[in-house]
Motif scaffolding. Structure first.
Motif, PDB file in Angstrom:
ATOM      1  N   ILE A   5       0.845  -1.205   0.000  1.00 52.99           N
ATOM      2  CA  ILE A   5       0.000   0.000   0.000  1.00 52.99           C
ATOM      3  C   ILE A   5       0.880   1.255   0.000  1.00 52.99           C
ATOM      4  O   ILE A   5       0.582   2.241  -0.688  1.00 52.99           O
ATOM      5  N   PHE A   6       1.985   1.201   0.730  1.00 49.18           N
ATOM      6  CA  PHE A   6       2.922   2.333   0.747  1.00 49.18           C
ATOM      7  C   PHE A   6       3.473   2.576  -0.666  1.00 49.18           C
ATOM      8  O   PHE A   6       3.483   3.706  -1.170  1.00 49.18           O
ATOM      9  N   THR A   7       3.904   1.490  -1.316  1.00 48.54           N
ATOM     10  CA  THR A   7       4.477   1.610  -2.671  1.00 48.54           C
ATOM     11  C   THR A   7       3.420   2.118  -3.657  1.00 48.54           C
ATOM     12  O   THR A   7       3.702   2.945  -4.531  1.00 48.54           O
ATOM     13  N   LEU A   8       2.198   1.618  -3.499  1.00 47.67           N
ATOM     14  CA  LEU A   8       1.079   2.046  -4.355  1.00 47.67           C
ATOM     15  C   LEU A   8       0.910   3.570  -4.269  1.00 47.67           C
ATOM     16  O   LEU A   8       0.796   4.271  -5.273  1.00 47.67           O
ATOM     17  N   ASN A   9       0.935   4.073  -3.032  1.00 46.36           N
ATOM     18  CA  ASN A   9       0.764   5.508  -2.820  1.00 46.36           C
ATOM     19  C   ASN A   9       1.902   6.299  -3.478  1.00 46.36           C
ATOM     20  O   ASN A   9       1.665   7.287  -4.176  1.00 46.36           O
ATOM     21  N   GLU A  10       3.132   5.808  -3.279  1.00 49.57           N
ATOM     22  CA  GLU A  10       4.302   6.499  -3.871  1.00 49.57           C
ATOM     23  C   GLU A  10       4.202   6.560  -5.387  1.00 49.57           C
ATOM     24  O   GLU A  10       4.446   7.585  -6.008  1.00 49.57           O
ATOM     25  N   ARG A  11       3.852   5.410  -5.978  1.00 48.73           N
ATOM     26  CA  ARG A  11       3.805   5.336  -7.446  1.00 48.73           C
ATOM     27  C   ARG A  11       2.668   6.205  -7.996  1.00 48.73           C
ATOM     28  O   ARG A  11       2.814   6.846  -9.034  1.00 48.73           O
ATOM     29  N   MET A  12       1.531   6.226  -7.294  1.00 51.78           N
ATOM     30  CA  MET A  12       0.420   7.068  -7.761  1.00 51.78           C
ATOM     31  C   MET A  12       0.771   8.553  -7.611  1.00 51.78           C
ATOM     32  O   MET A  12       0.418   9.370  -8.457  1.00 51.78           O
ATOM     33  N   ARG A  13       1.499   8.880  -6.551  1.00 54.56           N
ATOM     34  CA  ARG A  13       1.908  10.278  -6.343  1.00 54.56           C
ATOM     35  C   ARG A  13       2.806  10.739  -7.500  1.00 54.56           C
ATOM     36  O   ARG A  13       2.603  11.796  -8.083  1.00 54.56           O
ATOM     37  N   ASP A  14       3.809   9.906  -7.839  1.00 59.21           N
ATOM     38  CA  ASP A  14       4.715  10.239  -8.957  1.00 59.21           C
ATOM     39  C   ASP A  14       3.929  10.444 -10.246  1.00 59.21           C
ATOM     40  O   ASP A  14       4.174  11.382 -11.006  1.00 59.21           O
ATOM     41  N   CYS A  15       2.995   9.549 -10.489  1.00 56.68           N
ATOM     42  CA  CYS A  15       2.219   9.605 -11.732  1.00 56.68           C
ATOM     43  C   CYS A  15       1.350  10.873 -11.759  1.00 56.68           C
ATOM     44  O   CYS A  15       1.276  11.570 -12.777  1.00 56.68           O
ATOM     45  N   ALA A  16       0.714  11.176 -10.603  1.00 60.27           N
ATOM     46  CA  ALA A  16      -0.155  12.359 -10.534  1.00 60.27           C
ATOM     47  C   ALA A  16       0.662  13.631 -10.754  1.00 60.27           C
ATOM     48  O   ALA A  16       0.195  14.577 -11.409  1.00 60.27           O
ATOM     49  N   GLU A  17       1.893  13.658 -10.228  1.00 60.17           N
ATOM     50  CA  GLU A  17       2.734  14.866 -10.385  1.00 60.17           C
ATOM     51  C   GLU A  17       3.067  15.131 -11.849  1.00 60.17           C
ATOM     52  O   GLU A  17       3.345  16.255 -12.231  1.00 60.17           O
ATOM     53  N   GLN A  18       3.056  14.073 -12.658  1.00 58.64           N
ATOM     54  CA  GLN A  18       3.320  14.244 -14.107  1.00 58.64           C
ATOM     55  C   GLN A  18       2.021  14.316 -14.906  1.00 58.64           C
ATOM     56  O   GLN A  18       2.034  14.156 -16.122  1.00 58.64           O
ATOM     57  N   ASN A  19       0.891  14.496 -14.212  1.00 63.17           N
ATOM     58  CA  ASN A  19      -0.438  14.479 -14.828  1.00 63.17           C
ATOM     59  C   ASN A  19      -0.635  13.217 -15.665  1.00 63.17           C
ATOM     60  O   ASN A  19      -1.223  13.231 -16.740  1.00 63.17           O
ATOM     61  N   ALA A  65      -6.446   0.774 -13.054  1.00 67.42           N
ATOM     62  CA  ALA A  65      -6.382  -0.264 -12.017  1.00 67.42           C
ATOM     63  C   ALA A  65      -7.427  -1.342 -12.241  1.00 67.42           C
ATOM     64  O   ALA A  65      -8.539  -1.073 -12.686  1.00 67.42           O
ATOM     65  N   CYS A  66      -7.038  -2.575 -11.892  1.00 65.65           N
ATOM     66  CA  CYS A  66      -7.961  -3.705 -11.943  1.00 65.65           C
ATOM     67  C   CYS A  66      -7.569  -4.688 -10.857  1.00 65.65           C
ATOM     68  O   CYS A  66      -6.382  -4.985 -10.693  1.00 65.65           O
ATOM     69  N   GLY A  67      -8.554  -5.182 -10.120  1.00 65.91           N
ATOM     70  CA  GLY A  67      -8.263  -6.132  -9.045  1.00 65.91           C
ATOM     71  C   GLY A  67      -9.463  -6.274  -8.141  1.00 65.91           C
ATOM     72  O   GLY A  67     -10.553  -5.783  -8.450  1.00 65.91           O
ATOM     73  N   PRO A  68      -9.273  -6.922  -6.977  1.00 65.24           N
ATOM     74  CA  PRO A  68     -10.393  -7.121  -6.059  1.00 65.24           C
ATOM     75  C   PRO A  68     -10.906  -5.789  -5.488  1.00 65.24           C
ATOM     76  O   PRO A  68     -10.170  -4.791  -5.478  1.00 65.24           O
ATOM     77  N   ARG A 125      -8.900   4.089  -5.314  1.00 62.31           N
ATOM     78  CA  ARG A 125      -9.825   5.225  -5.455  1.00 62.31           C
ATOM     79  C   ARG A 125      -9.551   6.288  -4.369  1.00 62.31           C
ATOM     80  O   ARG A 125      -9.542   7.496  -4.644  1.00 62.31           O
ATOM     81  N   ASN A 126      -9.281   5.842  -3.123  1.00 58.47           N
ATOM     82  CA  ASN A 126      -9.018   6.801  -2.042  1.00 58.47           C
ATOM     83  C   ASN A 126      -7.738   7.593  -2.309  1.00 58.47           C
ATOM     84  O   ASN A 126      -7.692   8.811  -2.126  1.00 58.47           O
ATOM     85  N   PHE A 127      -6.696   6.912  -2.783  1.00 58.92           N
ATOM     86  CA  PHE A 127      -5.445   7.617  -3.103  1.00 58.92           C
ATOM     87  C   PHE A 127      -5.653   8.561  -4.291  1.00 58.92           C
ATOM     88  O   PHE A 127      -5.095   9.657  -4.328  1.00 58.92           O
ATOM     89  N   ALA A 128      -6.464   8.114  -5.249  1.00 59.48           N
ATOM     90  CA  ALA A 128      -6.715   8.958  -6.435  1.00 59.48           C
ATOM     91  C   ALA A 128      -7.356  10.282  -6.004  1.00 59.48           C
ATOM     92  O   ALA A 128      -6.995  11.357  -6.485  1.00 59.48           O
ATOM     93  N   ARG A 129      -8.273  10.165  -5.064  1.00 58.60           N
ATOM     94  CA  ARG A 129      -8.959  11.362  -4.547  1.00 58.60           C
ATOM     95  C   ARG A 129      -7.966  12.283  -3.843  1.00 58.60           C
ATOM     96  O   ARG A 129      -7.881  13.469  -4.114  1.00 58.60           O
ATOM     97  N   GLU A 130      -7.158  11.666  -2.953  1.00 66.88           N
ATOM     98  CA  GLU A 130      -6.200  12.433  -2.135  1.00 66.88           C
ATOM     99  C   GLU A 130      -5.126  13.094  -3.017  1.00 66.88           C
ATOM    100  O   GLU A 130      -4.746  14.239  -2.800  1.00 66.88           O
ATOM    101  N   LEU A 131      -4.668  12.368  -4.039  1.00 64.64           N
ATOM    102  CA  LEU A 131      -3.531  12.849  -4.845  1.00 64.64           C
ATOM    103  C   LEU A 131      -3.964  13.544  -6.123  1.00 64.64           C
ATOM    104  O   LEU A 131      -3.138  14.000  -6.898  1.00 64.64           O
ATOM    105  N   LYS A 132      -5.289  13.589  -6.330  1.00 68.44           N
ATOM    106  CA  LYS A 132      -5.849  14.153  -7.581  1.00 68.44           C
ATOM    107  C   LYS A 132      -5.219  13.471  -8.807  1.00 68.44           C
ATOM    108  O   LYS A 132      -4.767  14.125  -9.756  1.00 68.44           O
ATOM    109  N   ALA A 133      -5.184  12.153  -8.753  1.00 74.51           N
ATOM    110  CA  ALA A 133      -4.614  11.364  -9.857  1.00 74.51           C
ATOM    111  C   ALA A 133      -5.744  10.966 -10.812  1.00 74.51           C
ATOM    112  O   ALA A 133      -6.786  10.482 -10.362  1.00 74.51           O
ATOM    113  N   ARG A 134      -5.531  11.188 -12.093  1.00 75.39           N
ATOM    114  CA  ARG A 134      -6.544  10.780 -13.087  1.00 75.39           C
ATOM    115  C   ARG A 134      -6.538   9.252 -13.157  1.00 75.39           C
ATOM    116  O   ARG A 134      -5.553   8.649 -13.575  1.00 75.39           O
TER     117      ARG A 134
END
Ligand SMILES: Cc1cc2nc3c(=O)[nH]c(=O)nc-3n(C[C@H](O)[C@H](O)[C@H](O)COP(=O)(O)OP(=O)(O)OC[C@H]3O[C@@H](n4cnc5c(N)ncnc54)[C@H](O)[C@@H]3O)c2cc1C
Ligand code: FES
Length: 272
Positions: A180-194, A199-202, A210-219
């Motif tokens: 979950i930590f790595t997921l957050n880091e990777r989504m943050r990097d991606c969001a910073e580059q717009n 995502a697909c999974g359980p 979805r919660n990280f996407a909201r927090e990080l404003k990641a598309r």
């Protein structure tokens, strides 16, 4: 462009087990190869309704599966045995008839020049095999894959060939925290580059994304694997509630069909 779904009756070519057998010699992960149906185009993230004739009268409903990959001659789906239908699919023999209805649904966005982060949990890796194969600039994509079973249970070879794939296996609760930590880091990097996150999974995995996407404003887009019976908008078995961000005002807070309006949704537009 709308791709019209077609019903095809196809003879199974082969069902191949993946990964190690369980304690009683049973396999749970399989690739199903079928002859390529007459439809030419499909979008990664789209799915098929499969109903082997062997379902007989006991299993009247087809089952939904992502299109994993196609070659000039074959259509390949990849499935995990989890119930009566998939157990019967695992026993298919060469030549057994399978009714195939597809391609269905909408598919993931492709933005060739955007950094694209693919997030897969377990069997959620399946639609990304086709995605990386079809991507015009695969060097702009990367993947984080969380899984519980050994890596060789999943169709990772076709992904490794094209893009960097980081996989984390969860065997203890500590490893889940790390993922979950790595997921957050990777989504943050991606969001910073717009960039674009797919995502697909359980469901719990998608809720975290979805919660990280909201927090990080990641598309972010997510593929919902709701239970489906018809796959074409007739049974209302796959309904998903929309959020206030749904594009058409009359459907905000209402229900939409995951098989018709999805299975891929923008993460902020649906409730999980
Ligand atoms: C769009 C879409 C794409 C999918 N792609 C794949 C794929 O590529 N590979 C794959 O292995 N599976 C995929 N699935 C899930 C797959 O459809 C189910 O695992 C399958 O229908 C189960 O059939 P069954 O008869 O074996 O299980 P059932 O006997 O119907 O159910 C057995 C157990 O599985 C659970 N289950 C049933 N359907 C689902 C579901 N949709 N999601 C989660 N749990 C379910 C039931 O609640 C029950 O606990 C996808 C589902 C959707 C909607
Ligand atoms: S699966 Fe029947 S309406 Fe969606």
């Amino acid at each position: 462009m709308q791709i019209k779904p077609i019903l095809s009756r196809l003879p199974a070519l082969e069902v191949t087990p993946f990964g190690p057998a369980g304690p009683e010699g049973e396999y749970r992960f399989f690739a199903l190869r079928l002859p390529r149906p007459s439809w030419k185009n499909w979008r990664p993230g789209q799915f098929l309704m499969l109903r082997p004739a062997a379902f007989g009268l006991e299993l009247p409903w087809a089952r939904p599966f992502s299109i994993c990959h196609t070659t000039a001659r074959c259509l390949i789906c990849f499935f995990q045995v989890c119930g009566r239908g998939t157990r019967r699919m695992a026993q298919l023999k060469h030549g057994d008839e399978v009714n195939v209805w597809g391609p269905l649904g909408n598919g993931f966005a492709v933005e060739p020049d955007s950094q694209t982060l693919l997030l897969a949990g377990g069997m959620g890796i399946v639609p990304f095999v086709g995605y990386v194969n079809a991507h015009p600039k695969p060097w702009n994509t990367s993947m984080l894959f969380g899984h519980r079973e050994p890596l060789k249970c999943y169709p990772v070879d076709n992904i490794h060939e094209y893009i960097p794939l980081d996989s984390l296996r969860e065997t203890t609760p500590g490893e889940l925290d790390n993922f979950i930590f790595t997921l957050n880091e990777r989504m943050r990097d991606c969001a910073e580059q717009n960039g674009l996150v797919l995502a697909c999974g359980p469901l719990p995995f998608l809720q975290t994304v979805r919660n990280f996407a909201r927090e990080l404003k990641a598309r972010t887009q997510i593929l919902l694997e709701n239970t489906m019976a018809c796959g074409v908008g007739a049974c209302l078995g796959c309904m998903t509630r929309t959020s206030d961000a749904w594009p058409t005002p009359e459907k905000r807070g209402g229900l939409v069909q995951a098989c018709r309006q999805g299975p891929v949704f923008w993460a902020d537009q649906v409730k999980l």
